[in-house]
Design an enzyme around this catalytic site. Structure first.
Site, short mmCIF file in Angstrom:
data_model
loop_
_atom_site.label_atom_id
_atom_site.label_comp_id
_atom_site.label_asym_id
_atom_site.label_seq_id
_atom_site.Cartn_x
_atom_site.Cartn_y
_atom_site.Cartn_z
N LYS A 51 14.87 -9.98 22.96
CA LYS A 51 14.15 -10.83 21.54
C LYS A 51 13.73 -12.29 22.48
O LYS A 51 14.22 -12.61 23.63
CB LYS A 51 15.60 -11.23 20.83
CG LYS A 51 15.37 -12.60 19.81
CD LYS A 51 14.21 -11.95 18.79
CE LYS A 51 14.03 -13.20 17.81
NZ LYS A 51 12.73 -12.84 16.82
N CYS A 134 4.45 -19.08 18.51
CA CYS A 134 5.05 -20.13 18.49
C CYS A 134 4.73 -21.41 18.09
O CYS A 134 3.37 -21.70 18.28
CB CYS A 134 5.88 -20.24 19.96
SG CYS A 134 7.21 -18.94 20.18
O1 YRO Z 1 10.80 -14.98 13.20
C1 YRO Z 1 10.83 -14.41 14.21
O2 YRO Z 1 11.92 -14.67 15.02
C2 YRO Z 1 9.79 -14.00 14.66
N1 YRO Z 1 9.35 -13.02 13.91
C3 YRO Z 1 8.14 -12.13 14.34
O3 YRO Z 1 7.91 -11.22 13.61
N2 YRO Z 1 7.41 -12.46 15.29
C4 YRO Z 1 7.86 -13.45 16.02
O4 YRO Z 1 7.13 -13.68 17.20
C5 YRO Z 1 9.17 -14.38 15.99
C6 YRO Z 1 9.65 -15.41 16.58
C7 YRO Z 1 8.58 -16.58 16.60
C8 YRO Z 1 8.48 -17.47 15.38
C9 YRO Z 1 7.67 -16.58 14.17
C10 YRO Z 1 9.85 -17.84 14.63
C11 YRO Z 1 7.65 -18.65 15.62
#
Ligand code: YRO
Length: 416
Positions: A51, A134
């Site tokens: 992750k 991000c």
């Molecule tokens: O919500 C997440 O942790 C998330 N979900 C996704 O589908 N792609 C991602 O890259 C992330 C982490 C980054 C962010 C969306 C929280 C800024």
């Protein structure tokens, strides 16, 4: 002729790193905790992708924050992760599984990225994948949609990472954006691309509940699953062309079958990651069920057996799909019709066996016996108990959908 997966070579090499299998998890899909990462290690996945890690540990957004539906999934997890120091401690152990470890690096601001990348690169991941989806400065788009910020950031991370470095990009929808990003990536430069992250800021609405399906951000979230495959393929193809095929690409988006993976390879990918479909493997499926019923001596055993199997089907439907939604204010059922009221269908059918035991019930066994509720009701418990026996997780909510299953697994882990 016989086929064996051991005789087919599905390995690949990305930026000089050999993968025993060109399939792996996508960052985000069950790769947060030590247990999840070790489960990947023991599995046949071609790599262990973590992750995205941030400076500090994060619990993420309030639930429900992940919702699988027929067309795919929507999420607004909010970067739940253990924090980069924990992953720095875990990675050496993960490397003993003898497959590449890909450390996904994120940040809440630009300065976080090089700090995390420097430390994590030292513990020896095989590759580092920088998540450009991000937040940057509030009011500005995510870093991946800001080409100047992307270039600055990649250069800073490049300077502190010696192992192969790649970027995970959001989907782009305009050739001008593909060209602009490709230019940045050639200048920076990077060693591989992971394409694509979820399709951002989608909205899924449940017409029965008259509500959005995830809680954070008013229901807005990243879309994954079958529907985004064409968007992913287009981005793989566009970047493959922009680089004349001279950069390894890991395709991500809508992969749920060998054919989906093959399409990514045809578009230009060297390997493929699996997100929504990996989580969907937490679907509960009943393969076989045996029902034993004491109903005295039936006059027509064939009719009784047929009745019992019908009850088992209803029980499994109840356990896994049926969801009667009541309006809390007026007490009426709001599922409008059988189109949105799911039950077991032909492809869900299991191997069903009915055994009738002519046990004497009390004093005599010639009276009438009900064979309606008796075979239905215990079926629910049988499914829930089978889930417990298979996973160690107790489910206490019906129907047992992947989100209920994931919550139950998390609960079991907390209690352990
Ligand atoms: O919500 C997440 O942790 C998330 N979900 C996704 O589908 N792609 C991602 O890259 C992330 C982490 C980054 C962010 C969306 C929280 C800024």
């Amino acid at each position: 002729m016989t086929h064996s997966h051991d005789t087919v070579d599905l390995s690949c090499t990305i930026a000089g790193v050999r993968f025993p299998l060109c399939l792996m998890n996508a960052s985000g899909a069950l790769c947060v905790t030590r247990e999840e990462l070790e489960a990947l290690g023991r599995s046949r996945t071609g790599a262990i992708v973590t992750k995205s890690m941030t400076l500090e540990a994060r619990t993420g957004n309030p639930e429900p924050r992940y919702y699988p539906f027929a067309g795919g999934s929507i999420n607004s997890m909010g970067l739940p992760n253990l924090g980069y120091r924990a992953y720095a401690e875990l990675i050496p152990a993960l490397k003993t599984f003898r497959k590449p470890v890909i450390a996904s690096v994120a940040g809440l601001c630009e300065d976080d990225f090089p700090e995390i990348a420097r430390t994590i690169a030292r513990v020896g991941p095989d590759l580092v994948e920088v998540n450009l989806s991000c937040p940057n400065i509030p009011g500005k788009p995510q870093i991946g949609y800001d080409f100047e910020a992307s270039e600055r950031l990649i250069r800073r991370v490049r300077a502190v990472v010696a192992c192969p470095l790649g970027v995970k990009l959001p989907p782009y929808f305009d050739p001008a954006h593909h060209a602009a990003m490709a230019k940045v990536l050639k200048r920076a430069p990077v060693d591989f691309l992971s394409l694509i992250n979820s399709v951002g800021n989608a909205l899924v609405i449940d017409p029965d509940r008259e509500s959005v399906v995830i809680k954070p951000k008013g229901g807005f979230g990243g879309l994954g699953g079958p529907g985004i495959k064409p968007v992913a393929l287009a981005n793989v193809r566009a970047f493959w062309k922009a680089f004349d095929g001279r950069i390894p690409i890991i395709g991500v988006g809508g992969v749920a079958s060998g054919t989906d993976a093959f399409e990514h390879l045809l578009a230009g990918a060297s390997a493929v990651q699996i997100g929504t479909a990996y989580l969907l493997s937490y679907n509960v499926k009943v393969l076989k069920m045996v029902a034993v019923n004491d109903c005295g001596i039936p006059i027509n055993p064939l009719t009784v057996e047929s009745q019992v199997i019908g009850c088992m089907i209803q029980g499994v439907s109840w356990a896994l799909w049926e969801n009667r939604i009541l309006d809390r204010n007026v007490g009426t059922m709001v599922n409008p019709n059988l189109e949105s009221y799911k039950i077991l269908s032909a492809s869900d059918m299991f191997e069903a066996h009915s055994l009738l035991t002519p046990v004497a019930n009390g004093g005599q066994n010639t009276s009438t016996a009900g064979i309606g509720e008796p075979p239905i009701t215990p079926t629910l418990a049988a499914v829930a108990n089978a889930v417990y026996n298979a996973t160690g997780a107790r489910v206490r909510r019906l129907p047992i959908t992947p989100d209920v299953m994931l919550a139950a697994l998390a609960d079991a882990k907390r209690r352990a």
